[in-house]
Design an enzyme around this catalytic site. Structure first.
Site, PDB file in Angstrom:
ATOM      1  CG  HIS A 108      -1.957  -1.057   1.218  1.00 41.38           C
ATOM      2  ND1 HIS A 108      -3.008  -1.070   0.328  1.00 41.38           N
ATOM      3  CD2 HIS A 108      -2.100  -2.172   1.986  1.00 41.38           C
ATOM      4  CE1 HIS A 108      -3.763  -2.137   0.551  1.00 41.38           C
ATOM      5  NE2 HIS A 108      -3.228  -2.823   1.545  1.00 41.38           N
ATOM      6  CG  HIS A 155       1.192  -8.018   4.231  1.00 37.78           C
ATOM      7  ND1 HIS A 155       0.590  -6.897   3.691  1.00 37.78           N
ATOM      8  CD2 HIS A 155       0.520  -9.087   3.699  1.00 37.78           C
ATOM      9  CE1 HIS A 155      -0.389  -7.274   2.859  1.00 37.78           C
ATOM     10  NE2 HIS A 155      -0.439  -8.599   2.860  1.00 37.78           N
TER      11      HIS A 155
END
Length: 270
Positions: free
Chosen positions: A68, A179
């Site tokens: 992201h 993550h």
């Protein structure tokens, strides 16, 4: 060298925990270098320039990103002006910023921080992370140009993170997974002297579904239908990560401890 790596900062709760707690930890734990993954800092998706400044002002020496990385559009320009932020090495050849950097630490020492994205179960097909990190490690031998080397492996699959740990063993001080937002319990020093943890967890509210307010994820799991957007949980956050102490001569790990401070998962300090 005394180094702290904190996992994905999740929304406002994570930002608040960092700004209120990290300055104290730097002082009390006599930290030489701090890496923070800022991938989900802004509304749970990406990192804005303003929030990057907040993390850096709180005491982070380096911010890593992830898949992201550029969800917040101002990061496209901000990362070019702020060398303390690195994006994944294998994100895209045309992506702004850099995937590794050599940082200064107290006493004239140098710390190399690099990040790679995994390929297994990820939404996009990223380039091979192993060949990407191989080039960086060859150019910056541990105990030579860099007194410490930190690799942030941002991916879904536990097996891929473990493979990266063994791939870097003896050539990095620390390989830590990020993550998944769930801390693992397998902190260890590998045979070649590299500290390893499959996932650092998140800096966020654990009374949640991986950092998001519980209601909407649970509705989607139960009914198969969405009603609202996901939003980060706003309760008390736990800072989660890994502490490593390295040998300045070899760069290898000599002490490794999981970190849980505040919130629901707090444990003893290093």
């Amino acid at each position: 060298m005394r180094i702290l790596h904190l996992g994905d900062v999740m929304g406002r709760a994570g930002r608040t925990a960092i700004s209120e707690t990290l300055p104290r930890l730097r002082n009390e734990w006599r930290l030489d270098f701090v890496v923070v993954n800022g991938e989900n800092c802004t509304n749970g998706m990406g990192l804005s320039g303003d929030h990057a400044r907040l993390l850096l002002d709180a005491g982070a020496d380096c911010l890593t990103l992830g898949d992201h990385a550029f969800d917040q559009k101002d990061m496209m320009q901000f990362i070019e002006r702020e060398p303390r932020i690195i994006r994944p090495l294998n994100y895209a050849k045309t992506a702004p910023g850099r995937g590794f950097r050599l940082f200064a630490a107290p006493g004239g020492r140098k710390v190399l921080v690099a990040q790679v994205l995994g390929q297994v179960f990820m939404k996009r097909a990223f380039d091979d992370p192993f060949s990407a990190i191989e080039q960086v490690l060859r150019a910056h031998p541990l105990g030579g140009q860099a007194q410490a080397v930190i690799v942030d492996m941002h991916c879904e699959a536990t097996s891929e993170k473990m493979a990266m740990g063994h791939f870097c063993d003896g050539r990095a001080s620390l390989v830590v997974g990020t993550h998944t937002h769930v801390p693992t319990a397998d902190a260890q020093i590998l045979p070649g002297g590299t500290g390893y943890l499959t996932d650092a967890g998140m800096c966020g509210d654990y009374n949640s579904v991986i950092g998001m307010d519980k209601a909407e994820p649970m509705r989607r799991f139960v009914t198969g239908m969405g009603k609202e957007r996901f939003s980060p949980a706003t309760g008390p956050a736990t800072l989660s990560g890994i502490f490593v102490e390295t040998d300045d001569r070899t760069g290898k790990a000599k002490d490794l401890r999981m970190v849980r401070v505040g919130g629901r998962l707090e444990q003893a300090a290093p």
